[in-house]
Design a protein around this motif. Structure first.
Motif, PDB file in Angstrom:
ATOM      1  N   GLN A  78      49.119  39.995  48.128  1.00 30.76           N
ATOM      2  CA  GLN A  78      47.512  40.013  48.516  1.00 30.76           C
ATOM      3  C   GLN A  78      46.717  39.846  49.179  1.00 30.76           C
ATOM      4  N   PRO A  79      46.181  40.751  50.345  1.00 34.66           N
ATOM      5  CA  PRO A  79      45.141  40.000  51.466  1.00 34.66           C
ATOM      6  C   PRO A  79      44.255  39.176  52.070  1.00 34.66           C
ATOM      7  N   THR A  80      44.193  39.307  52.416  1.00 30.75           N
ATOM      8  CA  THR A  80      43.800  37.363  52.554  1.00 30.75           C
ATOM      9  C   THR A  80      42.198  38.034  53.707  1.00 30.75           C
ATOM     10  N   VAL A  81      41.142  38.045  53.204  1.00 29.68           N
ATOM     11  CA  VAL A  81      40.075  38.182  53.024  1.00 29.68           C
ATOM     12  C   VAL A  81      39.129  37.139  53.127  1.00 29.68           C
ATOM     13  N   ALA A  82      38.010  37.440  53.847  1.00 29.54           N
ATOM     14  CA  ALA A  82      36.829  36.258  53.848  1.00 29.54           C
ATOM     15  C   ALA A  82      36.389  36.328  52.363  1.00 29.54           C
ATOM     16  N   GLU A  83      35.759  35.028  51.652  1.00 35.83           N
ATOM     17  CA  GLU A  83      35.131  35.067  50.525  1.00 35.83           C
ATOM     18  C   GLU A  83      33.595  35.305  50.854  1.00 35.83           C
ATOM     19  N   ARG A  84      33.019  35.989  49.820  1.00 35.19           N
ATOM     20  CA  ARG A  84      32.173  36.953  49.581  1.00 35.19           C
ATOM     21  C   ARG A  84      30.829  36.488  49.320  1.00 35.19           C
ATOM     22  N   ASN A  85      30.212  36.762  50.203  1.00 40.37           N
ATOM     23  CA  ASN A  85      28.411  36.098  49.545  1.00 40.37           C
ATOM     24  C   ASN A  85      27.489  36.809  48.779  1.00 40.37           C
ATOM     25  N   PRO A  86      27.387  36.434  47.218  1.00 38.36           N
ATOM     26  CA  PRO A  86      27.917  36.017  46.718  1.00 38.36           C
ATOM     27  C   PRO A  86      29.049  35.730  46.396  1.00 38.36           C
ATOM     28  N   PRO A  87      29.895  35.367  45.718  1.00 37.61           N
ATOM     29  CA  PRO A  87      31.040  35.385  45.516  1.00 37.61           C
ATOM     30  C   PRO A  87      31.473  36.782  43.706  1.00 37.61           C
ATOM     31  N   ILE A  88      32.499  36.805  43.823  1.00 33.92           N
ATOM     32  CA  ILE A  88      32.591  38.020  43.069  1.00 33.92           C
ATOM     33  C   ILE A  88      32.623  37.307  41.621  1.00 33.92           C
ATOM     34  N   ARG A  89      32.518  37.895  40.060  1.00 36.60           N
ATOM     35  CA  ARG A  89      32.744  36.924  38.739  1.00 36.60           C
ATOM     36  C   ARG A  89      34.137  36.703  38.612  1.00 36.60           C
ATOM     37  N   TYR A  90      34.110  35.286  37.870  1.00 34.93           N
ATOM     38  CA  TYR A  90      35.670  35.054  37.618  1.00 34.93           C
ATOM     39  C   TYR A  90      35.561  35.055  36.187  1.00 34.93           C
ATOM     40  N   ARG A  91      37.059  35.816  35.992  1.00 36.58           N
ATOM     41  CA  ARG A  91      37.651  35.672  34.390  1.00 36.58           C
ATOM     42  C   ARG A  91      38.472  35.563  34.004  1.00 36.58           C
ATOM     43  N   ALA A  92      38.886  34.019  33.849  1.00 34.11           N
ATOM     44  CA  ALA A  92      39.755  33.431  33.828  1.00 34.11           C
ATOM     45  C   ALA A  92      41.022  34.502  32.935  1.00 34.11           C
ATOM     46  N   ASN A  93      40.165  34.786  31.680  1.00 36.50           N
ATOM     47  CA  ASN A  93      41.291  36.210  31.153  1.00 36.50           C
ATOM     48  C   ASN A  93      42.237  37.045  31.750  1.00 36.50           C
ATOM     49  N   ILE A  94      41.184  37.386  32.597  1.00 32.79           N
ATOM     50  CA  ILE A  94      41.605  38.918  33.554  1.00 32.79           C
ATOM     51  C   ILE A  94      42.370  39.039  34.700  1.00 32.79           C
ATOM     52  N   PRO A  95      43.607  39.181  35.123  1.00 30.49           N
ATOM     53  CA  PRO A  95      43.887  39.014  36.653  1.00 30.49           C
ATOM     54  C   PRO A  95      42.628  40.124  37.288  1.00 30.49           C
ATOM     55  N   GLU A  96      43.647  39.769  38.391  1.00 30.83           N
ATOM     56  CA  GLU A  96      42.849  40.510  39.278  1.00 30.83           C
ATOM     57  C   GLU A  96      43.382  41.300  40.541  1.00 30.83           C
ATOM     58  N   THR A  97      43.048  42.224  41.374  1.00 28.58           N
ATOM     59  CA  THR A  97      44.633  43.208  41.689  1.00 28.58           C
ATOM     60  C   THR A  97      43.736  43.714  42.829  1.00 28.58           C
ATOM     61  N   TRP A  98      44.680  43.618  44.338  1.00 27.88           N
ATOM     62  CA  TRP A  98      43.823  44.178  45.060  1.00 27.88           C
ATOM     63  C   TRP A  98      44.513  45.507  45.379  1.00 27.88           C
ATOM     64  N   LEU A  99      44.284  46.532  45.453  1.00 25.81           N
ATOM     65  CA  LEU A  99      44.753  48.277  46.161  1.00 25.81           C
ATOM     66  C   LEU A  99      44.010  49.306  47.372  1.00 25.81           C
ATOM     67  N   GLU A 100      45.284  49.421  47.631  1.00 22.49           N
ATOM     68  CA  GLU A 100      44.928  50.069  48.575  1.00 22.49           C
ATOM     69  C   GLU A 100      45.088  50.838  48.731  1.00 22.49           C
ATOM     70  N   LEU A 101      43.302  51.847  48.927  1.00 21.12           N
ATOM     71  CA  LEU A 101      42.948  53.104  48.322  1.00 21.12           C
ATOM     72  C   LEU A 101      42.623  54.409  49.783  1.00 21.12           C
ATOM     73  N   SER A 102      43.090  55.059  50.025  1.00 20.55           N
ATOM     74  CA  SER A 102      42.694  56.309  50.623  1.00 20.55           C
ATOM     75  C   SER A 102      42.296  57.253  49.910  1.00 20.55           C
ATOM     76  N   LEU A 103      40.847  58.261  51.337  1.00 18.39           N
ATOM     77  CA  LEU A 103      40.913  59.249  50.829  1.00 18.39           C
ATOM     78  C   LEU A 103      40.268  59.428  51.667  1.00 18.39           C
TER      79      LEU A 103
END
Length: 197
Positions: free
Chosen positions: A116-141
């Motif tokens: 997973q990439p190392t990115v700066a924290e967002r302000n405000p942070p994204i919503r966190y849901r303990a029961n749903i995993p999160e994934t990073w994709l790389e998408l090029s258009l």
């Protein structure tokens, strides 16, 4: 005199210099910039990353005209873990609603980012849901319809939590801090974007 500026647009800022409603954050809040520059392309208010500012009208035409397609790459944080079928669907193009019509997107490049990439924290942070995993994709258009990345990911069942544009062709965001910007030369811009002078 032409100006070329690379900006790391933060979340919550409009890709313009004038607010649409009182209190909105705009590019003017990140300057000062030369008074004649404007954004070449745009990022939605809730998207982040690489934004190019310039007063070079030739650059605007060559970069935004669909006849001169350019790859734009995004790091996309989504809810869930996309399977190979979802990635294949993104690669082959999906049907999205655009301007009240059905539009089939052009083929894209899509892959999971591992690690997973190392990115700066967002302000405000994204919503966190303990029961749903999160994934990073790389998408090029090679196109940029309004909210296209978000519409594409939602179509294959993985809502976008965070969206960061990391490059346009070979022009990269790199380690430019959120909200920071740097001036570039014409040679640098035209070389990295593979444009004709």
């Amino acid at each position: 005199m032409f100006h070329y500026i690379l900006l790391h647009k933060p979340f919550g800022y409009l890709s313009q210099f004038t607010p649409e409603t009182p209190g909105q954050l705009t590019l003017a809040d990140l300057g000062p910039f030369p008074p004649e520059v404007y954004p070449v392309g745009r990022l939605d208010q809730d998207s982040e990353g690489l934004l190019l500012l310039s007063n070079d009208s030739r650059l605007n035409v060559q970069l935004l005209d669909p006849r001169h397609a350019h790859w734009r790459t995004y790091w996309v944080q989504v809810e869930g873990i996309p399977d190979e079928a979802a990635l294949a669907h993104l690669r082959s193009g999906v049907e999205i609603r655009f301007n009240k019509k059905t539009y089939h997107t052009l083929p894209a490049r899509a892959q999971l980012l591992d690690p997973q990439p190392t990115v700066a924290e967002r302000n405000p942070p994204i919503r966190y849901r303990a029961n749903i995993p999160e994934t990073w994709l790389e998408l090029s258009l090679q196109e940029g319809k309004n909210r296209q990345v978000r519409r594409m990911c939602a179509k294959v069942g993985y809502p976008v939590l965070r969206l960061i544009r990391v490059n346009i062709e070979n022009l990269q965001l790199g380690d430019l801090a959120v909200g920071a910007w740097r001036a570039c030369t014409q040679k640098e811009i035209y070389t990295y974007l593979k444009l004709k002078k």
